[in-house]
Design a protein around this motif. Structure first.
Motif, PDB file in Angstrom:
ATOM      1  N   ILE A  35      -7.216  -5.919  -0.608  1.00 32.72           N
ATOM      2  CA  ILE A  35      -8.060  -5.336   0.436  1.00 32.72           C
ATOM      3  C   ILE A  35      -7.562  -3.953   0.825  1.00 32.72           C
ATOM      4  O   ILE A  35      -8.339  -2.999   0.908  1.00 32.72           O
ATOM      5  N   ILE A  36      -6.252  -3.835   1.056  1.00 23.66           N
ATOM      6  CA  ILE A  36      -5.733  -2.541   1.486  1.00 23.66           C
ATOM      7  C   ILE A  36      -5.505  -1.629   0.294  1.00 23.66           C
ATOM      8  O   ILE A  36      -5.796  -0.429   0.360  1.00 23.66           O
ATOM      9  N   PHE A  84       0.816  -1.213   0.000  1.00 24.06           N
ATOM     10  CA  PHE A  84       0.000   0.000   0.000  1.00 24.06           C
ATOM     11  C   PHE A  84       0.851   1.266   0.000  1.00 24.06           C
ATOM     12  O   PHE A  84       0.460   2.276  -0.589  1.00 24.06           O
ATOM     13  N   TRP A  85       2.047   1.174   0.609  1.00 22.45           N
ATOM     14  CA  TRP A  85       2.905   2.368   0.568  1.00 22.45           C
ATOM     15  C   TRP A  85       3.427   2.595  -0.850  1.00 22.45           C
ATOM     16  O   TRP A  85       3.520   3.732  -1.317  1.00 22.45           O
ATOM     17  N   GLN A 107      -2.775  11.016   3.285  1.00 16.63           N
ATOM     18  CA  GLN A 107      -3.328  10.926   1.937  1.00 16.63           C
ATOM     19  C   GLN A 107      -4.242  12.094   1.569  1.00 16.63           C
ATOM     20  O   GLN A 107      -4.450  12.368   0.388  1.00 16.63           O
ATOM     21  N   LEU A 117     -14.357  -3.219   4.527  1.00 17.67           N
ATOM     22  CA  LEU A 117     -14.105  -2.096   5.415  1.00 17.67           C
ATOM     23  C   LEU A 117     -15.395  -1.402   5.836  1.00 17.67           C
ATOM     24  O   LEU A 117     -15.618  -1.123   7.019  1.00 17.67           O
ATOM     25  N   TYR A 149      -3.551   1.596   8.517  1.00 19.14           N
ATOM     26  CA  TYR A 149      -3.802   2.401   7.331  1.00 19.14           C
ATOM     27  C   TYR A 149      -5.284   2.388   6.978  1.00 19.14           C
ATOM     28  O   TYR A 149      -5.834   3.400   6.563  1.00 19.14           O
ATOM     29  N   ILE A 150      -5.953   1.237   7.131  1.00 20.85           N
ATOM     30  CA  ILE A 150      -7.384   1.224   6.845  1.00 20.85           C
ATOM     31  C   ILE A 150      -8.209   1.571   8.085  1.00 20.85           C
ATOM     32  O   ILE A 150      -9.417   1.422   8.093  1.00 20.85           O
ATOM     33  N   ALA A 179      -5.211 -11.012  -1.084  1.00 17.58           N
ATOM     34  CA  ALA A 179      -5.308 -10.379   0.231  1.00 17.58           C
ATOM     35  C   ALA A 179      -4.828  -8.936   0.152  1.00 17.58           C
ATOM     36  O   ALA A 179      -5.356  -8.056   0.829  1.00 17.58           O
ATOM     37  N   SER A 225      -8.276   0.552  -0.745  1.00 15.16           N
ATOM     38  CA  SER A 225      -8.482   1.760   0.062  1.00 15.16           C
ATOM     39  C   SER A 225      -7.607   2.899  -0.429  1.00 15.16           C
ATOM     40  O   SER A 225      -8.024   4.054  -0.420  1.00 15.16           O
ATOM     41  N   VAL A 226      -6.383   2.562  -0.849  1.00 16.90           N
ATOM     42  CA  VAL A 226      -5.472   3.598  -1.323  1.00 16.90           C
ATOM     43  C   VAL A 226      -6.051   4.279  -2.552  1.00 16.90           C
ATOM     44  O   VAL A 226      -6.039   5.505  -2.671  1.00 16.90           O
TER      45      VAL A 226
END
Lengths: 312, 302
Positions: free
Chosen positions: A255-256, A145-146, B263, A271, B243-244, A252, A259-260
């Motif tokens: 999932i994150i 995600f980063w 963000q 979420l 983060y979430i 998997a 969001s980004v």
């Protein structure tokens, strides 16, 4: 061969069973009465008792597990409290973005990791090898995600090349669709490729030092033929199971990463459902993810079996 | 003839005589202590970890600026000499906040690793020492647990028990139990049939003593490798969860949470999205290098 397949299928089914047991345990461990939660605090006692009977809450916990398992096998994950629809329907409606990212990411992973891994092994202990392995080290230490955030900073905030988020369905505009999922897919692909490059490299190098490779070269087989026909084929066998693990980890990872890039897929669904305490949906997604993981491993083992004659 | 008289220790083994109660502190580690000085990746990892640990512990008493105190006049300052990582939307110094974030990262690493380690030891020993049926049941349960992607299982736990850092740490720990349990079980089973264990059994050593004296020292070396890599894993997972929004809750600045908050201001203050990530990557790199080094030492071929 068939007996191996059957044995493998059985362990797969038992693992799914274990998954169901663990999920049931986690999602029913909460103290408090679910009927009370659904009806609210000021509901009268008879209504609560009625609902309890309807939800089988008056039965012992072991019986409740089997009722629940029976529904699960029929594909009935219950109704979402937030969407007022069956959980299966809710999950299926969020699948396209997640699957798009996963498939594109897998494609990119293959395109990145195999050429680089093979190149790195061929140039073993030369500059190119050091360059590739040290870059792939970076992929092992940063979270996907980063990397996604950094891509956003670079490609959409600085150069305005890509949208900063959102999802365009494939049916609307295929070019925009690709643009909306390429960055998340690439961030996940880079992380997975790092693992795979190292695996491919070490597996090929190991096989290069095997007796059979030397024998083939000694017999007068051309070096290229030894590499392509003998070494590569054997080296791919252990890579395959790692590839299977990477499919699961990309899934998997979505999932994150969703969001980004604010993509409305399974991750966002999960979420939102957590935030709204829509536990049936959370439970559905969690079980779905675990079962898909088991399925991928099973398929990979089957592929493994067909290409590796030693298992048969 | 005096049967109790011991043979003199050969000159060659003088250095480890009397120390090998723990093979992992004496023999294995003796070798590793010797070669550790020459293992570049181990040394680099150790230095990075020491710096991160130092900064995090220091932040309990001292940070260059208050990590929570808002100062609207100095908001969105880009990195400079007085604010090495810049400041955020409330004028808080990002470097100080990253230092405090280190506390959370290490805390998550320690607690979730302790849970995974103890869970893994208990399940692994139970599975390895008992009969086939118990072993099979426990291992299938572990397979089931392992089938959940870590982040998904953590989300499940957090969704039921509420989003906070304690639940996140416990969840991350539980997800990793299978990895430790498998290692412990496999090594226990292979040790169970070794002569020194059978000999010890025959003179009536009780099980706890047996585990403490014979099993743990042998398993210890490979577990240290798992422990270091687990730290890296736990830090990355917690960052993902935070983060979430399901890990660390405000006002605590964990690295994942800092990235989440960054963000909204990506066009104005890109440094907010860069530095916490660098801190995290460095820490994970440190643990990975340390793990690589330890793996080489515990490998007898090394």
């Amino acid at each position: 061969m068939l007996s191996f397949a059957i044995r493998r299928l059985l362990t797969g089914i038992i693992t799914v069973f274990a998954v169901s047991l663990l999920s049931f345990f986690v999602f029913n461990a909460l103290p408090g009465n679910p009927a009370q939660v659904i009806l609210g605090l000021d509901a009268d006692q008879s209504a609560i008792e009625n609902l309890e009977r309807e939800l089988n809450l008056d039965k012992p916990v072991v019986l409740r597990y089997f009722f629940w398992l029976g529904d699960l096998i029929k594909g009935d994950l219950g109704d979402s409290t937030g969407y007022k629809k069956p959980v299966t329907e809710v999950i299926i409606s969020s699948l396209p973005p997640t699957l798009s990212i996963t498939i594109l990411s897998l494609l990119l992973t293959t395109l990145i990791s195999f050429p680089l891994g093979i190149l790195s092994a061929k140039k073993h202990n030369k500059f190119m090898d050091y360059l590739i392995t040290s870059i792939s080290q970076i992929g092992l230490i940063i979270p996907g995600f980063w990397l996604g955030i950094l891509f956003l900073l670079l490609f959409s905030v600085r150069f305005h090349l890509f949208p900063s988020g959102g999802y365009v369905p494939m049916t609307v505009n295929i070019f925009e669709w690709l643009k909306s999922i390429i960055l998340p897919a690439l961030s996940l692909a880079i992380i997975s490729s790092s693992v795979l490059i190292r695996m491919i490299r070490s597996s090929i190098i190991e096989n290069m030092n095997e007796d059979y490779a030397r024998t083939a070269t000694g017999k007068g087989v051309s070096e290229r033929r030894v590499f392509n026909k003998h070494i590569l084929k054997n080296a791919m066998i252990p890579v395959l199971s790692v590839f299977g693990l990477q499919i699961a980890s990309i899934l998997a990872g979505t999932i994150i990463i969703e969001s980004v890039f604010s993509i409305p897929g399974i991750g966002r669904l999960l979420l939102y459902s957590v935030q709204r305490r829509d536990l049936p949906v959370v439970q559905g997604v969690v079980i779905w993810m675990a079962v898909v993981t088991i399925l991928i491993n099973f398929i990979m083992d089957m592929v493994h079996m067909t290409i590796d004659p030693r298992i048969r | 003839m005096d049967m109790n008289k011991q043979k003199p220790c050969p000159e060659k083994y003088k250095h480890c005589y009397g120390k090998n109660k723990w093979s992992f502190t004496s023999l294995t580690f003796q070798r590793s202590r010797f070669s550790a000085r020459h293992h570049a990746s181990f040394i680099c990892g150790l230095i990075i970890i020491l710096i991160v640990v130092f900064l995090s512990i220091l932040s309990f008493w001292y940070t260059p600026y208050d990590a929570y105190q808002m100062d609207i006049r100095s908001r969105f300052l880009s990195p400079s000499f007085s604010h090495p990582f810049g400041t955020d939307e409330y004028g808080r110094d990002l470097f100080s906040r990253c230092m405090v974030g280190g506390q959370i990262a290490l805390q998550v690493g320690i607690i979730s690793t302790v849970i995974a380690l103890f869970g893994g030891l208990v399940v692994g020993f139970l599975s390895g020492m008992s009969n086939k049926i118990v072993d099979e049941i426990l291992m299938r349960l572990m397979d089931g647990l392992f089938a959940f992607p870590a982040i998904v299982f953590a989300i499940a736990i957090v969704s039921v028990f509420g989003a906070d850092i304690t639940n996140a740490m416990i969840a991350i720990g539980i997800v990793r139990i299978p990895i430790f349990a498998r290692q412990v079980r496999n090594e226990t089973i292979s040790l169970k049939h070794r002569f020194f264990v059978i000999a010890s059994q025959s003179i009536g050593t009780r099980l706890p003593v047996m585990i403490w004296k014979h099993f743990l020292p042998h398993i210890g070396a490979s577990l240290t490798v798992l422990v270091t890599t687990n730290f890296a894993f736990a830090i990355l997972s917690e960052a993902g969860l935070s983060y979430i929004g399901l890990g660390t809750q405000p006002p605590f600045p964990s690295w994942g949470r800092l990235l989440m908050e960054s963000q909204n201001y990506m066009d104005r203050a890109p440094w907010l999205a860069i530095f916490p990530g660098i801190m995290m990557a460095l820490t994970v790199l440190g643990f990975t290098l340390l793990g690589n080094g330890l793996r080489d030492f515990s490998d007898p071929r090394y």
